[in-house]
Design a protein around this motif. Sequence first.
Motif, PDB file in Angstrom:
ATOM      1  N   LEU A 153      76.684  34.000  61.399  1.00 29.27           N
ATOM      2  CA  LEU A 153      78.074  34.443  61.313  1.00 29.27           C
ATOM      3  C   LEU A 153      78.607  34.816  62.685  1.00 29.27           C
ATOM      4  CD1 LEU A 153      78.011  36.596  58.051  1.00 29.27           C
ATOM      5  CD2 LEU A 153      79.092  34.372  58.384  1.00 29.27           C
ATOM      6  N   LEU A 154      77.751  35.415  63.499  1.00 26.67           N
ATOM      7  CA  LEU A 154      78.151  35.777  64.857  1.00 26.67           C
ATOM      8  C   LEU A 154      78.501  34.525  65.665  1.00 26.67           C
ATOM      9  CD1 LEU A 154      78.416  38.288  66.682  1.00 26.67           C
ATOM     10  CD2 LEU A 154      76.065  37.905  67.388  1.00 26.67           C
ATOM     11  N   LEU A 155      77.658  33.508  65.575  1.00 28.18           N
ATOM     12  CA  LEU A 155      77.895  32.269  66.311  1.00 28.18           C
ATOM     13  C   LEU A 155      79.170  31.568  65.836  1.00 28.18           C
ATOM     14  CD1 LEU A 155      74.256  30.811  66.448  1.00 28.18           C
ATOM     15  CD2 LEU A 155      75.575  31.731  68.359  1.00 28.18           C
ATOM     16  N   PHE A 156      79.349  31.517  64.524  1.00 32.40           N
ATOM     17  CA  PHE A 156      80.531  30.844  63.985  1.00 32.40           C
ATOM     18  C   PHE A 156      81.802  31.594  64.365  1.00 32.40           C
ATOM     19  CE2 PHE A 156      83.088  29.485  60.085  1.00 32.40           C
ATOM     20  CZ  PHE A 156      83.471  28.294  60.683  1.00 32.40           C
ATOM     21  N   LEU A 208      81.580  22.887  52.448  1.00 33.10           N
ATOM     22  CA  LEU A 208      80.170  22.724  52.806  1.00 33.10           C
ATOM     23  C   LEU A 208      79.976  22.391  54.274  1.00 33.10           C
ATOM     24  CD1 LEU A 208      78.890  20.800  49.654  1.00 33.10           C
ATOM     25  CD2 LEU A 208      78.492  23.199  50.251  1.00 33.10           C
ATOM     26  N   ALA A 209      81.052  22.031  54.956  1.00 32.09           N
ATOM     27  CA  ALA A 209      80.969  21.769  56.402  1.00 32.09           C
ATOM     28  C   ALA A 209      81.071  23.048  57.221  1.00 32.09           C
ATOM     29  CB  ALA A 209      82.070  20.789  56.813  1.00 32.09           C
ATOM     30  N   LEU A 210      81.291  24.185  56.557  1.00 29.75           N
ATOM     31  CA  LEU A 210      81.405  25.463  57.261  1.00 29.75           C
ATOM     32  C   LEU A 210      80.071  26.201  57.234  1.00 29.75           C
ATOM     33  CD1 LEU A 210      84.807  26.734  55.784  1.00 29.75           C
ATOM     34  CD2 LEU A 210      84.426  25.568  57.975  1.00 29.75           C
ATOM     35  N   PRO A 211      79.598  26.704  58.370  1.00 28.38           N
ATOM     36  CA  PRO A 211      78.353  27.483  58.386  1.00 28.38           C
ATOM     37  C   PRO A 211      78.418  28.727  57.506  1.00 28.38           C
ATOM     38  CG  PRO A 211      79.008  26.872  60.609  1.00 28.38           C
ATOM     39  CD  PRO A 211      80.149  26.520  59.719  1.00 28.38           C
ATOM     40  N   SER A 212      79.600  29.320  57.410  1.00 27.52           N
ATOM     41  CA  SER A 212      79.753  30.559  56.647  1.00 27.52           C
ATOM     42  C   SER A 212      79.428  30.367  55.168  1.00 27.52           C
ATOM     43  CB  SER A 212      81.181  31.106  56.809  1.00 27.52           C
ATOM     44  OG  SER A 212      82.133  30.087  56.548  1.00 27.52           O
ATOM     45  N   GLU A 225      68.377  36.088  43.140  1.00 23.84           N
ATOM     46  CA  GLU A 225      67.123  35.400  42.848  1.00 23.84           C
ATOM     47  C   GLU A 225      65.947  35.946  43.644  1.00 23.84           C
ATOM     48  OE1 GLU A 225      67.936  31.322  43.723  1.00 23.84           O
ATOM     49  OE2 GLU A 225      69.870  31.363  42.693  1.00 23.84           O
ATOM     50  N   ASN A 226      66.242  36.906  44.551  1.00 23.03           N
ATOM     51  CA  ASN A 226      65.204  37.457  45.428  1.00 23.03           C
ATOM     52  C   ASN A 226      64.508  36.346  46.215  1.00 23.03           C
ATOM     53  OD1 ASN A 226      63.791  39.598  46.571  1.00 23.03           O
ATOM     54  ND2 ASN A 226      62.123  39.478  45.079  1.00 23.03           N
ATOM     55  N   ALA A 227      65.298  35.365  46.665  1.00 22.00           N
ATOM     56  CA  ALA A 227      64.766  34.206  47.388  1.00 22.00           C
ATOM     57  C   ALA A 227      65.278  34.224  48.823  1.00 22.00           C
ATOM     58  CB  ALA A 227      65.189  32.912  46.705  1.00 22.00           C
ATOM     59  N   GLN A 228      64.378  34.105  49.779  1.00 16.53           N
ATOM     60  CA  GLN A 228      64.739  34.037  51.197  1.00 16.53           C
ATOM     61  C   GLN A 228      65.029  32.567  51.548  1.00 16.53           C
ATOM     62  OE1 GLN A 228      64.433  36.915  53.625  1.00 16.53           O
ATOM     63  NE2 GLN A 228      64.585  37.993  51.684  1.00 16.53           N
ATOM     64  N   ARG A 229      66.294  32.171  51.540  1.00 19.10           N
ATOM     65  CA  ARG A 229      66.671  30.771  51.728  1.00 19.10           C
ATOM     66  C   ARG A 229      66.807  30.441  53.215  1.00 19.10           C
ATOM     67  NH1 ARG A 229      68.971  28.033  47.507  1.00 19.10           N
ATOM     68  NH2 ARG A 229      68.840  26.288  48.980  1.00 19.10           N
ATOM     69  N   TRP A 230      65.664  30.201  53.853  1.00 15.95           N
ATOM     70  CA  TRP A 230      65.679  29.841  55.270  1.00 15.95           C
ATOM     71  C   TRP A 230      66.280  28.450  55.483  1.00 15.95           C
ATOM     72  CZ3 TRP A 230      64.906  33.499  58.732  1.00 15.95           C
ATOM     73  CH2 TRP A 230      64.181  34.633  58.354  1.00 15.95           C
ATOM     74  N   ASP A 231      66.238  27.612  54.452  1.00 20.33           N
ATOM     75  CA  ASP A 231      66.839  26.281  54.588  1.00 20.33           C
ATOM     76  C   ASP A 231      68.347  26.376  54.774  1.00 20.33           C
ATOM     77  OD1 ASP A 231      66.892  27.312  51.952  1.00 20.33           O
ATOM     78  OD2 ASP A 231      67.387  25.324  51.155  1.00 20.33           O
ATOM     79  N   PHE A 237      72.775  27.049  61.051  1.00 16.47           N
ATOM     80  CA  PHE A 237      72.546  27.034  62.496  1.00 16.47           C
ATOM     81  C   PHE A 237      72.848  25.659  63.090  1.00 16.47           C
ATOM     82  CE2 PHE A 237      69.721  26.555  66.217  1.00 16.47           C
ATOM     83  CZ  PHE A 237      70.224  27.592  66.996  1.00 16.47           C
ATOM     84  N   ALA A 238      72.463  24.602  62.393  1.00 13.46           N
ATOM     85  CA  ALA A 238      72.751  23.247  62.872  1.00 13.46           C
ATOM     86  C   ALA A 238      74.258  23.010  62.965  1.00 13.46           C
ATOM     87  CB  ALA A 238      72.108  22.227  61.934  1.00 13.46           C
ATOM     88  N   LEU A 239      74.990  23.462  61.949  1.00 18.02           N
ATOM     89  CA  LEU A 239      76.451  23.338  61.992  1.00 18.02           C
ATOM     90  C   LEU A 239      77.038  24.174  63.117  1.00 18.02           C
ATOM     91  CD1 LEU A 239      77.233  23.475  58.160  1.00 18.02           C
ATOM     92  CD2 LEU A 239      77.519  21.499  59.675  1.00 18.02           C
ATOM     93  N   ASN A 240      76.454  25.347  63.355  1.00 24.21           N
ATOM     94  CA  ASN A 240      76.949  26.203  64.434  1.00 24.21           C
ATOM     95  C   ASN A 240      76.777  25.565  65.799  1.00 24.21           C
ATOM     96  OD1 ASN A 240      78.177  28.610  63.471  1.00 24.21           O
ATOM     97  ND2 ASN A 240      76.187  29.339  62.765  1.00 24.21           N
ATOM     98  N   LEU A 241      75.707  24.811  65.970  1.00 21.78           N
ATOM     99  CA  LEU A 241      75.522  24.099  67.240  1.00 21.78           C
ATOM    100  C   LEU A 241      76.671  23.124  67.481  1.00 21.78           C
ATOM    101  CD1 LEU A 241      71.674  23.322  67.267  1.00 21.78           C
ATOM    102  CD2 LEU A 241      72.906  25.080  68.559  1.00 21.78           C
ATOM    103  N   VAL A 242      77.079  22.433  66.424  1.00 26.79           N
ATOM    104  CA  VAL A 242      78.188  21.477  66.542  1.00 26.79           C
ATOM    105  C   VAL A 242      79.489  22.207  66.861  1.00 26.79           C
ATOM    106  CG1 VAL A 242      79.562  19.751  65.318  1.00 26.79           C
ATOM    107  CG2 VAL A 242      77.085  19.859  64.971  1.00 26.79           C
TER     108      VAL A 242
END
Length: 269
Positions: A153-156, A208-212, A225-231, A237-242
């Motif tokens: 969020l900081l990068l975006f 879906l094209a927005l990192p946020s 879901e108590n799931a850590q979604r690193w994906d 992060f990939a979108l933020n690079l763009v």
Amino acid sequence: MHGRDLFSFRRVGAFLLRHLYVLKRSWPRLLELAYWPFVQMILWGFITTFLVQNSNWVAQASGVLISAVLLWDVLFRANLGVSVTFLEEMWARNLGQLFVSPLRAYELVAALWLMSCIRTVISVLPAAFLAVPLFGVSVFALGPVLAALFANLLLFGCSVGLAIAALVLRFGLGAESLAWVAVFALAPLSGVYYPVSVLPDWLMPIALALPSVHVFEGMRAVLFENAQRWDLAGLAFALNLVYGLASTLFFLRMVRVARMRGLLLQQGE
């Protein structure tokens, strides 16, 4: 004083005409007039639609709205951290001195991003800590993935703020309201308070094209879901690079245009 001097429609009309000319020549001001009611209607319309269809949503995760607000503020403050820091240089009429100094344009970009990080941390952390005793909600309960969500969020926000700074540099202080306007246009598409599945099908590819979007989906995955979604964090992060590269190149281009057109010393409205 004669009665005809007590009130002059001509003087009133002259003042109105002055500001009508300003509006006519400033598309950001015209956009802002219609913008806020439109965005509020869209945002709360989607929130209402989702809550009507999922009335037990808030009960399943009582802290989801507060967590969403705190994370949204990271994006908002990161945007302002870049754009307002740049605007302060314009308000102080300091751009000319800044660009004749040894400071290079890409070094200015780096400084703006770092200043945004500092301002965002100062702004958000007190609220995050106060939410614990006041409401019993800790955003830190999101776990290790919180750092990745925060960074994305900081990068975006920095990318959005840098693009706004470039527009203000090009169009002058008449466009300064974009610093507050532009980021809120992303709120309905970012799924801050509801999943993006609520959006119409034709808006889904844009969202879906927005990192946020992926950040807030990751937040809900932890809370529901108590799931850590690193994906999702990795995709954001990939979108933020763009977006980061695009906003930087856009800003550098506008600096070059401003130098060629002599805009650095003529930043009126």
